[in-house]
Design a protein around this motif. Structure first.
Motif, PDB file in Angstrom:
ATOM      1  N   GLN A   3       0.840  -1.266   0.004  1.00  0.00           N
ATOM      2  CA  GLN A   3      -0.001  -0.062   0.100  1.00  0.00           C
ATOM      3  C   GLN A   3       0.708   1.217  -0.194  1.00  0.00           C
ATOM      4  O   GLN A   3       0.166   2.356  -0.125  1.00  0.00           O
ATOM      5  CB  GLN A   3      -0.928   0.037   1.264  1.00  0.00           C
ATOM      6  CG  GLN A   3      -1.920  -1.107   1.364  1.00  0.00           C
ATOM      7  CD  GLN A   3      -2.723  -1.093   2.700  1.00  0.00           C
ATOM      8  OE1 GLN A   3      -2.545  -0.307   3.391  1.00  0.00           O
ATOM      9  NE2 GLN A   3      -3.287  -2.344   2.909  1.00  0.00           N
ATOM     10  N   ASN A   4       2.054   1.364   0.217  1.00  0.00           N
ATOM     11  CA  ASN A   4       2.936   2.406   0.523  1.00  0.00           C
ATOM     12  C   ASN A   4       3.260   3.040  -0.818  1.00  0.00           C
ATOM     13  O   ASN A   4       4.151   2.576  -1.680  1.00  0.00           O
ATOM     14  CB  ASN A   4       4.181   1.956   1.461  1.00  0.00           C
ATOM     15  CG  ASN A   4       4.780   3.473   1.875  1.00  0.00           C
ATOM     16  OD1 ASN A   4       5.665   3.816   0.957  1.00  0.00           O
ATOM     17  ND2 ASN A   4       4.789   3.591   3.060  1.00  0.00           N
ATOM     18  N   LYS A   5       2.822   4.337  -0.825  1.00  0.00           N
ATOM     19  CA  LYS A   5       3.255   5.034  -2.099  1.00  0.00           C
ATOM     20  C   LYS A   5       4.894   5.428  -2.327  1.00  0.00           C
ATOM     21  O   LYS A   5       5.242   5.238  -3.512  1.00  0.00           O
ATOM     22  CB  LYS A   5       2.208   6.241  -2.256  1.00  0.00           C
ATOM     23  CG  LYS A   5       1.036   6.195  -2.291  1.00  0.00           C
ATOM     24  CD  LYS A   5       0.108   7.334  -2.498  1.00  0.00           C
ATOM     25  CE  LYS A   5      -1.296   7.200  -2.570  1.00  0.00           C
ATOM     26  NZ  LYS A   5      -2.076   8.305  -2.689  1.00  0.00           N
ATOM     27  N   ILE A   6       5.328   5.778  -1.265  1.00  0.00           N
ATOM     28  CA  ILE A   6       6.804   5.951  -1.300  1.00  0.00           C
ATOM     29  C   ILE A   6       7.611   4.894  -1.652  1.00  0.00           C
ATOM     30  O   ILE A   6       8.526   4.806  -2.597  1.00  0.00           O
ATOM     31  CB  ILE A   6       7.119   6.733   0.094  1.00  0.00           C
ATOM     32  CG1 ILE A   6       6.596   8.065   0.134  1.00  0.00           C
ATOM     33  CG2 ILE A   6       8.809   6.999  -0.199  1.00  0.00           C
ATOM     34  CD1 ILE A   6       7.066   8.818   1.465  1.00  0.00           C
ATOM     35  N   LEU A   7       7.375   3.718  -1.333  1.00  0.00           N
ATOM     36  CA  LEU A   7       8.096   2.414  -1.648  1.00  0.00           C
ATOM     37  C   LEU A   7       7.654   2.162  -2.820  1.00  0.00           C
ATOM     38  O   LEU A   7       8.582   1.541  -3.718  1.00  0.00           O
ATOM     39  CB  LEU A   7       7.773   1.331  -0.766  1.00  0.00           C
ATOM     40  CG  LEU A   7       8.633   1.255   0.717  1.00  0.00           C
ATOM     41  CD1 LEU A   7       8.048  -0.022   1.413  1.00  0.00           C
ATOM     42  CD2 LEU A   7       9.891   1.132   0.124  1.00  0.00           C
TER      43      LEU A   7
END
Length: 214
Positions: free
Chosen positions: A151-155
């Motif tokens: 779910q993590n956008k930065i990753l």
């Protein structure tokens, strides 16, 4: 689960694709099969398969969230994604063990929220261009990401660097989500189909066999 023979030979055998591909809405069983088949590799390319679950993603989130600014989080996200890739590449290259040991320690620091160590390792971190160099030295690689409930956008932005940069090797992303958390990379570039990648719906190429119970 039965996978179409053409799809299996074309997309689940390393070295047979030249473009970048994103496969969304993959069943979990399919992800497991894809992981196993892609890890087998082939003579045509060194197959690198990076698997990230939501549980692993949460560990990394906890670490990078120690940063005050988003740009700092993006730098560290790039560090961990590149470290995961390079560690596997160096196994192929039979590199000196100290480099692999460094990467293992760096990855462990991310997974265990050792923020001081993560900052210390940053100055010695490998960069995405190092992956391109290793591609040349190894005579060809293929890079696949297996993403489960991420779910993590930065990753995701850090992963998308390897799509947007249009490197001379195929990058494939498999996810069980309907879409990626984001289609931007850490530099703010939007990855688009068909310019940066191609889409294939795996559900058009698989059959789910029903189990009959007496």
């Amino acid at each position: 689960m039965k996978i179409n023979e053409y799809f299996e030979n074309e997309f689940l055998v390393a070295g047979n694709t030249y473009d970048n591909f994103i496969f969304e809405n993959c069943p979990n069983e399919f992800l497991s099969i894809a992981k196993a088949k892609l890890k087998e590799g082939c003579s045509g390319a060194k197959s690198i398969v990076i698997c990230i679950s939501r549980e692993q993603e949460r560990c990394i989130e906890q670490t990078i969230n120690n940063c005050q600014e988003d740009f700092q989080k993006k730098i560290l996200a790039r560090d961990i994604i590149t470290a995961l890739i390079v560690r596997d590449l160096l196994q192929y290259k039979c590199e000196k063990q100290e480099k692999i040991n460094f990467l293992n320690l760096q990855i462990s620091a991310f997974m265990h929220n050792d923020f001081e160590k993560v900052k210390e390792f940053h100055a010695l971190s490998f960069m995405p261009h190092d992956v391109k160099k290793l591609h040349g030295k190894l005579g060809g690689i293929e890079l696949s990401f297996i993403l489960q409930d991420t779910q993590n956008k930065i990753l995701q932005q850090a992963i998308n660097i390897f799509v947007s940069s249009r490197e001379p090797y195929s990058v494939k992303i498999f996810t069980n989500s309907e879409k990626l958390p984001t289609y931007y990379d850490v530099n703010g570039n939007l990855i688009e189909c068909p310019h940066d990648f191609m889409r294939r719906d795996v559900n058009d190429f698989i059959e789910i066999e029903d189990m009959e119970h007496e």
